[in-house]
Design an enzyme around this catalytic site. Sequence first.
Site, mmCIF file in Angstrom:
data_model
loop_
_atom_site.group_PDB
_atom_site.id
_atom_site.type_symbol
_atom_site.label_atom_id
_atom_site.label_comp_id
_atom_site.label_asym_id
_atom_site.label_seq_id
_atom_site.Cartn_x
_atom_site.Cartn_y
_atom_site.Cartn_z
ATOM 1 N N HIS A 107 4.123 -7.636 0.107
ATOM 2 C CA HIS A 107 3.681 -8.883 -0.502
ATOM 3 C C HIS A 107 4.386 -9.101 -1.841
ATOM 4 O O HIS A 107 4.944 -8.177 -2.422
ATOM 5 C CB HIS A 107 2.165 -8.862 -0.699
ATOM 6 C CG HIS A 107 1.389 -8.882 0.589
ATOM 7 N ND1 HIS A 107 0.486 -9.885 0.900
ATOM 8 C CD2 HIS A 107 1.385 -8.037 1.658
ATOM 9 C CE1 HIS A 107 -0.049 -9.648 2.084
ATOM 10 N NE2 HIS A 107 0.482 -8.528 2.567
ATOM 11 N N SER A 137 8.594 2.913 4.815
ATOM 12 C CA SER A 137 9.701 3.270 3.944
ATOM 13 C C SER A 137 9.295 3.099 2.493
ATOM 14 O O SER A 137 8.199 3.477 2.104
ATOM 15 C CB SER A 137 10.951 2.469 4.264
ATOM 16 O OG SER A 137 12.053 3.060 3.624
ATOM 17 N N ASP A 148 0.858 -1.178 0.000
ATOM 18 C CA ASP A 148 0.000 0.000 0.000
ATOM 19 C C ASP A 148 0.897 1.232 0.000
ATOM 20 O O ASP A 148 1.946 1.250 0.652
ATOM 21 C CB ASP A 148 -0.849 0.050 1.265
ATOM 22 C CG ASP A 148 -2.047 -0.891 1.235
ATOM 23 O OD1 ASP A 148 -2.114 -1.751 0.329
ATOM 24 O OD2 ASP A 148 -2.900 -0.770 2.130
#
Length: 282
Positions: A145, A248, A88
């Site tokens: 992911h 980050s 995200d």
Amino acid sequence: MTFKVFLQYALPHRFLSRLVYWGTRWTFAPWKNWLIGAIVRNYDVDMRQAAQPDPLAYQHFNAFFTRKLKPGARQADADPAAVLSPADGRISQAGPIVDGRIFQAKGQDYSATELLGGDEAAAAPYRNGRFATVYLSPRDYHRVHMPLKGTLKETVHVPGRIFSVAPFAVEAIPRLFARNERLVCHFEGEHGPFVVVMVGAILVSSVATVWDGLVIPPYAPSIRRKSFAGQDITLDRFAEMARFNMGSTVIVLLPDGMAELDLLEPQQTVLVGQRLGRLASA
């Protein structure tokens, strides 16, 4: 040079990051509740998607920050040939790698070779490939992911600075992503190799993987390579691979001819599992 940029060079990066690492794991209720509440309010964090929606129920701030989502809160693109967003966040930049150079911002670029720790052979497949850089802000889900199914071949822990990766710093600090402490993860996929790079940042330079647990810190005094050849660590597309203990940037590198990216605009919001492009041979 602005004062904010000057501070990026002047501040004791690792000392501050160690303090934050300790402070985000302190279980003293008034402290952790104040810190969690401040982030939820100031960054408008949507807790409705979290597996535990009560922000004050978490043991400490880092548990809140690396929170799981409810089942089904994120879905992989239905096209099995889609290259997925690993996180995200917002697109920092994405597009072609040109003669081994990766665009950073406003005339800034850096080489794939230096991003991967100076390994020219490892960088060669990506000389004219594709890249996508995703910036995670404090409000985002902080688990990373897999963009594609792949077998882990090697990780490279590259030492460096811990500059901020916020947009102001990305625009002002030359070769920022190739200078910050980072973990380079080399995978072999069904259509060729690909790389996922976890880039640390000031106050937030802690990375854990599903195969090795906490990797950063400790900070690396020199480049550390770890081979996973023969261990058969294969992760499916969309599977969790790592997390940032604080936020980050994630950079995905794809070799020439493997895939074409969609038109991805800087600052475009993306979610884990969202399509970034499509495999060319599928």
